[in-house]
Design a protein around this motif. Structure first.
Motif, mmCIF file in Angstrom:
data_model
loop_
_atom_site.group_PDB
_atom_site.id
_atom_site.type_symbol
_atom_site.label_atom_id
_atom_site.label_comp_id
_atom_site.label_asym_id
_atom_site.label_seq_id
_atom_site.Cartn_x
_atom_site.Cartn_y
_atom_site.Cartn_z
ATOM 1 N N UNK A 133 11.580 45.512 -16.260
ATOM 2 C CA UNK A 133 11.184 45.898 -14.894
ATOM 3 C C UNK A 133 10.575 47.285 -14.845
ATOM 4 N N UNK A 134 10.887 48.117 -15.847
ATOM 5 C CA UNK A 134 10.337 49.475 -15.884
ATOM 6 C C UNK A 134 9.010 49.551 -16.634
ATOM 7 N N UNK A 135 8.867 48.784 -17.709
ATOM 8 C CA UNK A 135 7.710 48.940 -18.587
ATOM 9 C C UNK A 135 6.592 47.937 -18.340
ATOM 10 N N UNK A 136 6.941 46.729 -17.897
ATOM 11 C CA UNK A 136 5.914 45.703 -17.742
ATOM 12 C C UNK A 136 4.916 45.990 -16.621
ATOM 13 N N UNK A 137 5.330 46.566 -15.475
ATOM 14 C CA UNK A 137 4.359 46.732 -14.381
ATOM 15 C C UNK A 137 3.112 47.523 -14.760
ATOM 16 N N UNK A 138 3.267 48.647 -15.448
ATOM 17 C CA UNK A 138 2.095 49.460 -15.790
ATOM 18 C C UNK A 138 1.156 48.711 -16.713
#
Length: 450
Positions: A331-336
Motif C-alpha cells: 500500500x505504500x510502494x505500489x501507488x507511486x
C-alpha cells in the motif's frame, strides 16, 4: 555461452552474449553444452507462435479490464513430480479457481500454468555450505540435483534435454485434459460444490450457490454446455536459463519474427531485470508476451525504462508487470509505481504476485508464508488500483493441487507443527489445493466489490 546462432536468425538476436548474464550456472564442459544446445535447436518447438499471439491479445484484454489473468503452478517443477496425477491435480485446481474468479469478475479468465518449463530457479548465493562442505547451490532440476553431493550439484547440460522432454510430455497431458472433457464447466462446478461442503469453508457457500443458480439458468436457456467442455491453458515460466531459451527460439514462417517456443509466456525475474543485462536484451527481441517482476526496490523510472527497451512500439498485451511488494509494503510502494506508468499512457497489464514478498522462517525452521499475508497483499493490490482508477489485471500464484502443508494458516489453520506433515517443496512454499480455492473465493469477493 557457446551456442552457435541458428541459420537465418534475425540480426542482433545473439547480442545478449556480450552482456552480463546473471544467475547462469558455471557449466564444467563447454563441448557437452554445445552438443546439447545444438540438439535442442533441432527439436520441434514446444509451443507455436500463433498460440503466443492469441495469449498476447488476451493479456491486452486483461490490461483493459476486459479479462482477468490467473497464473498458477509450482515454484520449481521437478522431473520426478511430472506425473499424470500431479499434472491433473494442478490443472484441476487452476480450473476450479478460474470458475470462481469468472463469476466474481463477470469476465473471462485467462488461464496460465507455471508448468512445463519452470525448472530453473534464481538463488541468492552461487554456493551452499553444510558442515564445512561447500558445493554449488541447487538451481533447479534443469541444471543440477537437489542432493548435497558433488555429483548431484555439478551442473549437467544433459538436464536441458530432460527438461525439454519432460515439458513436452507435460504439455501433451495438459492439452489432453483441457480438450477431452476434463475441463467441462459442469464437472469443475461439481468439484467446487464438494469444496464448499466442508464446514471449514462454509463462508463461501453463498457464492457457490449463486454459481449453481447461474448454471441452472444457463441450462434452462438452452446453453450449449458442449461448447464449454474445453479451455485454453497457456504455459509459462521464468526465462532464466538462456542456454535453454535460446536454442528453443524459432523464426515464425508467417512473419519472420523470433518466438521463444519453450513457452507461450516467459517472465524476467527480479534478479535479472537489469536494463543493460543479457535477459532484457534477449527478450526485447522476441515476439512472445513478456512478464517483468517488480519488487519493493523498483521505481517508476525503472518501469518506464524497461518499457522503452521491451516494448518500444507500445503494443497492447506485450508487457505484464508482476508486482511482488510484500503485504506490509504494497500500500505504500505500489501507488507511486502505478501512477508513474499510468501517467506515461503506454499499455501494460498489472498482475499481483503475493507470494515472493511474504517469505518467513517458522520457529521450527521451515521456509514458509502466512496465508493471511498472501491475501493481504492481494487486497492491497486491489485497493491501490481502485484508488488510482487503474486495472488490477490478474494474479500470479505459487500453488499445487496436492494437500501439502507448506503455507501457514487458511481455514484449516495449518500451524508451525503442522508444516512438518507434508512439507514437500524443494525451494519455495506453495498454497495447497484448499488454500488455493479459498484464495479464489476471497478474490471473487474483491472482484465483485470493484
Amino acid at each position: 555461452m557457446t551456442v552457435a546462432p541458428a541459420p537465418g536468425v534475425v540480426e542482433g538476436l545473439d547480442a545478449w552474449r556480450d552482456l552480463p548474464a546473471g544467475q547462469q550456472p558455471a557449466w564444467p564442459d563447454a563441448d557437452s553444452l554445445a552438443r546439447v544446445t545444438s540438439r535442442l535447436e533441432q527439436l520441434p518447438p514446444l509451443v507455436f507462435a500463433g498460440e503466443s499471439d492469441a495469449l498476447r491479445a488476451q493479456l491486452a484484454a486483461a490490461g483493459r479490464g476486459e479479462a482477468f489473468l490467473l497464473q498458477g503452478g509450482d515454484c520449481a517443477e521437478t522431473f520426478g513430480e511430472a506425473t499424470a496425477d500431479n499434472i491433473r491435480n494442478k490443472i484441476k485446481t487452476i480450473l476450479q479457481m478460474a470458475v470462481v474468479l469468472t463469476y466474481g469478475a463477470s469476465l473471462p479468465v485467462v488461464k496460465m500454468g507455471r508448468m512445463a518449463g519452470q525448472y530453473a530457479k534464481p538463488r541468492s548465493s552461487d554456493s551452499e555450505t553444510r558442515d564445512g562442505v561447500t558445493l554449488p547451490a541447487f538451481r533447479g532440476d534443469i541444471i543440477n540435483g537437489y542432493d548435497f553431493t558433488p555429483e548431484a550439484r555439478t551442473p549437467d547440460p544433459q538436464r536441458l534435454l530432460e527438461a525439454y522432454h519432460t515439458s513436452a510430455s507435460t504439455l501433451n497431458l495438459i492439452r489432453a485434459f483441457t480438450t477431452g472433457g476434463f475441463a467441462s464447466l459442469l464437472r469443475v462446478h461439481e468439484w467446487n460444490r464438494g469444496f464448499t461442503a466442508n464446514p471449514a469453508y462454509s463462508r463461501y457457500e453463498e457464492i457457490a450457490a449463486e454459481i449453481d443458480r447461474a448454471i441452472r439458468f444457463m441450462a434452462a436457456c438452452g446453453a450449449d454446455f458442449d461448447a464449454l467442455r474445453t479451455v485454453d491453458l497457456f504455459s509459462s515460466h521464468e526465462g532464466l536459463l538462456l542456454d535453454y531459451e535460446r536454442p528453443l527460439t524459432r523464426i515464425d514462417s508467417r512473419t519472420g519474427q523470433p518466438y521463444d517456443c519453450s513457452a507461450h509466456f516467459v517472465w524476467i525475474g527480479e534478479r535479472t531485470r537489469e536494463l543493460g543485462g543479457a535477459h532484457v536484451d534477449y527478450f526485447s527481441r522476441l515476439r512472445n508476451p513478456i512478464g517483468i517482476k517488480l519488487g519493493p526496490t523498483s521505481s517508476g523510472d525503472d518501469a518506464l525504462a524497461l518499457m522503452d527497451k521491451l516494448n518500444p512500439t507500445a503494443e497492447e498485451g506485450r508487457i505484464t508487470f508482476i508486482t511482488r511488494m510484500g503485504a506490509s509494503k504494497v500500500r505504500d510502494l505500489l501507488p507511486a509505481l502505478v501512477e508513474k506508468v499510468a501517467a506515461d499512457g503506454r499499455p501494460v497489464t498489472w498482475v499481483c504476485d503475493p507470494m515472493h514478498g511474504n517469505g518467513i522462517t517458522s520457529a521450527s525452521g521451515y521456509k514458509t508464508r502466512r496465508f493471511s499475508d498472501v491475501m493481504d497483499e492481494v487486497t492491497g493490490f486491489f485497493e491501490v488500483h481502485r484508488a488510482l482508477g487503474t486495472v488490477p489485471g490478474g494474479l500470479h500464484i505459487e500453488l499445487t493441487g496436492d494437500d501439502v502443508t507448506e503455507v501457514l494458516g487458511g481455514s484449516e489453520e495449518i500451524d508451525d507443527e503442522g508444516l512438518g506433515r507434508r512439507y514437500e517443496t524443494l525451494v519455495d512454499p506453495r498454497l495447497n489445493h484448499q488454500q488455493s480455492l479459498e484464495l479464489a473465493f476471497q478474490v471473487a469477493e474483491l472482484l465483485r466489490a470493484s
